[in-house]
Design a protein around this motif. Structure first.
Motif, PDB file in Angstrom:
ATOM      1  N   SER B 177      63.901  76.199  60.557  1.00 22.67           N
ATOM      2  CA  SER B 177      65.120  77.001  60.500  1.00 22.67           C
ATOM      3  C   SER B 177      66.270  76.141  60.023  1.00 22.67           C
ATOM      4  O   SER B 177      66.247  74.916  60.131  1.00 22.67           O
ATOM      5  CB  SER B 177      65.458  77.558  61.888  1.00 22.67           C
ATOM      6  OG  SER B 177      65.883  76.503  62.752  1.00 22.67           O
ATOM      7  N   ALA B 178      67.300  76.811  59.486  1.00 25.26           N
ATOM      8  CA  ALA B 178      68.541  76.117  59.147  1.00 25.26           C
ATOM      9  C   ALA B 178      69.265  75.678  60.417  1.00 25.26           C
ATOM     10  O   ALA B 178      69.960  74.665  60.436  1.00 25.26           O
ATOM     11  CB  ALA B 178      69.438  77.048  58.320  1.00 25.26           C
ATOM     12  N   TYR B 207      64.487  72.143  55.451  1.00 30.40           N
ATOM     13  CA  TYR B 207      63.975  73.516  55.451  1.00 30.40           C
ATOM     14  C   TYR B 207      64.713  74.392  54.430  1.00 30.40           C
ATOM     15  O   TYR B 207      64.080  75.105  53.642  1.00 30.40           O
ATOM     16  CB  TYR B 207      64.148  74.100  56.866  1.00 30.40           C
ATOM     17  CG  TYR B 207      63.872  75.569  56.955  1.00 30.40           C
ATOM     18  CD1 TYR B 207      62.578  76.053  57.080  1.00 30.40           C
ATOM     19  CD2 TYR B 207      64.914  76.497  56.927  1.00 30.40           C
ATOM     20  CE1 TYR B 207      62.327  77.412  57.157  1.00 30.40           C
ATOM     21  CE2 TYR B 207      64.671  77.860  56.995  1.00 30.40           C
ATOM     22  CZ  TYR B 207      63.374  78.309  57.112  1.00 30.40           C
ATOM     23  OH  TYR B 207      63.130  79.646  57.180  1.00 30.40           O
ATOM     24  N   VAL B 208      66.031  74.318  54.416  1.00 39.33           N
ATOM     25  CA  VAL B 208      66.821  75.158  53.495  1.00 39.33           C
ATOM     26  C   VAL B 208      66.581  74.745  52.046  1.00 39.33           C
ATOM     27  O   VAL B 208      66.358  75.589  51.163  1.00 39.33           O
ATOM     28  CB  VAL B 208      68.325  75.082  53.844  1.00 39.33           C
ATOM     29  CG1 VAL B 208      69.184  75.692  52.733  1.00 39.33           C
ATOM     30  CG2 VAL B 208      68.588  75.785  55.166  1.00 39.33           C
ATOM     31  N   GLN B 209      66.596  73.436  51.768  1.00 32.51           N
ATOM     32  CA  GLN B 209      66.462  72.967  50.392  1.00 32.51           C
ATOM     33  C   GLN B 209      65.075  73.238  49.817  1.00 32.51           C
ATOM     34  O   GLN B 209      64.946  73.410  48.611  1.00 32.51           O
ATOM     35  CB  GLN B 209      66.797  71.474  50.315  1.00 32.51           C
ATOM     36  CG  GLN B 209      68.265  71.150  50.577  1.00 32.51           C
ATOM     37  CD  GLN B 209      68.577  70.922  52.037  1.00 32.51           C
ATOM     38  OE1 GLN B 209      67.772  71.251  52.928  1.00 32.51           O
ATOM     39  NE2 GLN B 209      69.730  70.374  52.317  1.00 32.51           N
ATOM     40  N   GLY B 215      73.495  76.467  44.953  1.00 35.06           N
ATOM     41  CA  GLY B 215      74.365  77.555  44.507  1.00 35.06           C
ATOM     42  C   GLY B 215      73.944  78.931  44.970  1.00 35.06           C
ATOM     43  O   GLY B 215      74.697  79.892  44.812  1.00 35.06           O
ATOM     44  N   THR B 216      72.764  79.044  45.565  1.00 35.45           N
ATOM     45  CA  THR B 216      72.356  80.347  46.094  1.00 35.45           C
ATOM     46  C   THR B 216      73.078  80.591  47.419  1.00 35.45           C
ATOM     47  O   THR B 216      73.535  79.652  48.075  1.00 35.45           O
ATOM     48  CB  THR B 216      70.834  80.414  46.298  1.00 35.45           C
ATOM     49  OG1 THR B 216      70.432  79.338  47.158  1.00 35.45           O
ATOM     50  CG2 THR B 216      70.097  80.277  44.970  1.00 35.45           C
ATOM     51  N   PRO B 217      73.199  81.847  47.812  1.00 36.55           N
ATOM     52  CA  PRO B 217      73.975  82.140  49.040  1.00 36.55           C
ATOM     53  C   PRO B 217      73.489  81.364  50.256  1.00 36.55           C
ATOM     54  O   PRO B 217      74.303  80.824  51.022  1.00 36.55           O
ATOM     55  CB  PRO B 217      73.780  83.653  49.213  1.00 36.55           C
ATOM     56  CG  PRO B 217      73.523  84.169  47.826  1.00 36.55           C
ATOM     57  CD  PRO B 217      72.754  83.083  47.126  1.00 36.55           C
ATOM     58  N   GLU B 218      72.157  81.271  50.432  1.00 33.16           N
ATOM     59  CA  GLU B 218      71.631  80.586  51.616  1.00 33.16           C
ATOM     60  C   GLU B 218      71.966  79.099  51.585  1.00 33.16           C
ATOM     61  O   GLU B 218      72.289  78.499  52.612  1.00 33.16           O
ATOM     62  CB  GLU B 218      70.110  80.757  51.689  1.00 33.16           C
ATOM     63  CG  GLU B 218      69.654  82.199  51.846  1.00 33.16           C
ATOM     64  CD  GLU B 218      69.534  82.955  50.523  1.00 33.16           C
ATOM     65  OE1 GLU B 218      69.995  82.432  49.473  1.00 33.16           O
ATOM     66  OE2 GLU B 218      68.977  84.072  50.530  1.00 33.16           O
ATOM     67  N   PHE B 222      74.568  76.943  54.140  1.00 29.99           N
ATOM     68  CA  PHE B 222      74.140  75.723  54.851  1.00 29.99           C
ATOM     69  C   PHE B 222      75.144  74.589  54.600  1.00 29.99           C
ATOM     70  O   PHE B 222      75.527  73.871  55.532  1.00 29.99           O
ATOM     71  CB  PHE B 222      72.742  75.341  54.362  1.00 29.99           C
ATOM     72  CG  PHE B 222      72.097  74.226  55.129  1.00 29.99           C
ATOM     73  CD1 PHE B 222      71.701  74.411  56.442  1.00 29.99           C
ATOM     74  CD2 PHE B 222      71.854  72.994  54.521  1.00 29.99           C
ATOM     75  CE1 PHE B 222      71.078  73.380  57.156  1.00 29.99           C
ATOM     76  CE2 PHE B 222      71.242  71.967  55.228  1.00 29.99           C
ATOM     77  CZ  PHE B 222      70.852  72.161  56.539  1.00 29.99           C
ATOM     78  N   TYR B 223      75.566  74.440  53.359  1.00 25.84           N
ATOM     79  CA  TYR B 223      76.513  73.364  53.051  1.00 25.84           C
ATOM     80  C   TYR B 223      77.903  73.677  53.613  1.00 25.84           C
ATOM     81  O   TYR B 223      78.648  72.752  53.991  1.00 25.84           O
ATOM     82  CB  TYR B 223      76.514  73.053  51.548  1.00 25.84           C
ATOM     83  CG  TYR B 223      75.317  72.174  51.219  1.00 25.84           C
ATOM     84  CD1 TYR B 223      74.043  72.720  51.095  1.00 25.84           C
ATOM     85  CD2 TYR B 223      75.440  70.782  51.149  1.00 25.84           C
ATOM     86  CE1 TYR B 223      72.932  71.925  50.876  1.00 25.84           C
ATOM     87  CE2 TYR B 223      74.332  69.976  50.926  1.00 25.84           C
ATOM     88  CZ  TYR B 223      73.083  70.547  50.800  1.00 25.84           C
ATOM     89  OH  TYR B 223      71.981  69.745  50.599  1.00 25.84           O
TER      90      TYR B 223
END
Lengths: 411, 411
Positions: B177-178, B207-209, B215-218, B222-223
């Protein structure tokens, strides 16, 4: 000539088009643009081609330097620059001591598939975004050939068609815009429906890709627009082959500042002024709005005997991926030895190569630099709306196989 | 020991922390994630650090293999794997004929800066996302050390702190998970405010990367989350150094299908079964949910005399960027010769390396494969919320210089 006959161009044989056949060169189409547009649900037609019954999705290598002109010419000749001669926008003519622009068709050393198909009696059409490519792509070709940029100047005697802007029904767009490429697709659809060309080549501009990363809203909008036109070409029964002239990568640090190795400055500092000449074939160094920054440079040496020494120095610079002498570069990248200088330098994925810092005006870079020219931008899509037959699985695919795949292998 | 004294760890001298000093390893932080989050207006604090009076934004090279464990250990030891010994998750022990997991601290050959700072009387804290890194990072260290994954099992006698989940006020997140990384930052803030460690190391999970492109919403969400915590650390007066263990690239074609060279299959076909052993140090090959696909492989040969022959064959495969023998790989990437097999293979930017196709279960790849391990993932950010002094402009920066920059060069 019947459709069972084959036309030989630059040593390769092509079958005659069995249906309207369209080859599209999407300028700067890093594969991730398509991938992300599909993930965002914006490219349903391209997504449908992953079904092996409906289409074919492959990856190929473009020509290095991964620039627009060398690759467009490779695609339409089916051959590398060692055959057609166009290996950048510029080379340095040592006899005249001048930087020579290669936009003139007199530098083209090979016929195009387009011109030969027209000569064999097939109806051929070419639509480019920018006018500067038109003369090269249309060289020696009887048929329709015009640019979106100058669509309002199109005349039947010089461009093979008239009143195209009126027929397309779109205003002629500014040269730096996403709409310039949209006009290419809209004009292609108009020609497909009414002129029914046997063979059509459409070539866009990478305005969007230079500014926007894959998956961003602006990029997804652009790919959604293209996806819509591709679907219409497909519905109209065309055989469609989509490729690119080159990929595209950020050339920045984490905060969007350009990462640039200014080769002329480094060489002058190390070897003295006027011992070396760095030439950036990406563009005219005096047109400064885009910074003239890519990941490929050629170097001319006053003293060719120092090639090893200069090469070793450049290879030691952070951000340089490779340095090749003329012979090695010519062999590896299939380039004409008389137009690439003494050394060829490739920048790393995230690094651009400059000449002298004071020759580059970066004030026009309103968004973080994205560019191309190197090996990191060599992978491009090869996508068809057909299954393929008789394709050797071990063959190294190139973007300049697009006509071969569409004419000889599409089922 | 006063703050003017210096501590020598693995041959490098470090000043004592002059303020709470935090080194953050953002797992899989391809620089473009930060760039795009800034462009989207989601990372105002990181954007502010481009002002040279406020911060420093640099690019450095991580360790190849660009994997999590070798790089986390390099960052906390300030040294390459040739010194600390951890060059992947696995190596093949020829004596026992078994693949050996290197998560055990007994394979660590060097002390960490964290442990030595604690030994010198400084308050030290480590928070990792996944528990598997905790034992290595905390080896020999007196102080606070726990993982977000097992935050509800934290005890004062074993982890140096208690009731951390309650204090952070977040439920302990799922391992994939993020939120697992967010917990690391929230726990770090809680420690910063109350325990006031002199030195703190925070390490997230990618996990997110692995799932979402820059540049995507997810990814931007996270950033943005991280940016908020970085701002809070800054406001609390901490010296902050942000780096990454490795970058991240798509390993797919234009339509999101994984591009994989299955090395074991190719080698078995060419040289026969059981002549070579392909080991993928990215992960346990029997844990299949992520496909175990990265861009780095090691090869053990039954007959070492055939190294050249095998090497030449592998180098000829499409998608392979480089093949190095043990000595060359050890020299170029600073790896321990006894843990990298006979050959090291690097995949190209868009290609992952597999062993045998039937050993990889790709059914768990619910989104297009994004991974790392190769040279294409070597560039990582080095970002500080301070100006730097006395930094040699010609120095090759590494992610494992993060403690050096924060302790010795931050103003």
């Amino acid at each position: 000539m019947s459709t069972s006959e084959r036309l030989v161009v630059n040593g390769r044989a092509y079958s005659m088009p069995s249906a309207s056949t369209i080859v599209v060169c999407v300028d700067g189409c890093e594969q991730e643009y398509i991938n992300q547009a599909i993930l965002a649900g914006r490219a349903p037609f391209l997504a449908s081609l992953s079904d092996a019954d409906l289409g074919t999705v492959l990856t190929g290598d473009c020509v290095v330097p991964s620039f627009t002109n060398p690759n467009n010419l490779s695609i339409v000749t089916g051959a590398p620059p060692s055959v057609h001669g166009i290996c950048g926008n510029f080379f340095y003519d040592e006899a005249s001591g001048a930087e020579v622009l290669m936009n003139d068709p007199k530098y083209l050393r090979a016929p195009t598939i387009l011109a030969e198909m027209a000569r064999a009696g097939r109806r051929v059409a070419v639509v480019t975004a920018k006018d500067k490519l038109r003369a090269l792509l249309g060289y020696g070709m009887r048929g329709i050939c015009f640019s979106a940029e100058k669509a309002d100047e199109v005349r039947r005697d010089t461009h093979g068609v008239e009143q195209i802007a009126e027929r397309v029904g779109m205003p002629v767009p500014p040269v730096y815009s996403a709409q310039l490429s949209e006009f290419v697709f809209a004009a292609g659809l108009e020609l497909l429906r009414h002129e029914r060309p046997d063979l059509m080549y459409l070539s866009t501009t990478d305005y969007v890709q230079h500014k926007h990363a894959p998956g961003t809203p602006e990029a997804n909008d652009f790919y959604a627009m293209m996806d819509g036109y591709f679907a219409k070409y497909h519905e109209a029964g065309a055989i469609l082959a989509i490729t690119a002239d080159h990929g595209m990568n950020a050339k920045t640090d984490a905060i969007g500042r350009p990462r640039v190795v200014y080769l002329q400055d480094r060489l002058d500092e190390k070897f003295g002024a006027e011992r070396t000449r760095v030439l950036l074939p990406i563009t005219d160094p005096y047109v400064v709005h885009h910074g003239a920054l890519g990941s490929y440079a050629t170097i001319y040496l006053r003293d060719a005997a120092r090639a090893n020494e200069v090469s070793t120095f450049i290879a030691s610079l952070d951000g340089v991926e490779a340095v090749l002498d003329k012979q090695a570069a010519s062999k590896r990248f299939e380039l004409p030895t008389d137009r690439i200088g003494d050394l060829v330098v490739i920048g790393e994925r995230l690094t651009a190569l400059g000449s002298a810092a004071d020759k580059h005006d970066l004030s026009g870079l309103t968004v973080p630099l994205r560019s191309h020219g190197g090996i990191a931008e060599q992978k491009v899509p090869l996508i068809l709306n057909r299954r393929l037959r008789d394709l050797d699985a071990n063959r190294r695919l190139r973007n300049f196989d697009a006509f071969d795949l569409a004419l000889n292998h599409a089922v």
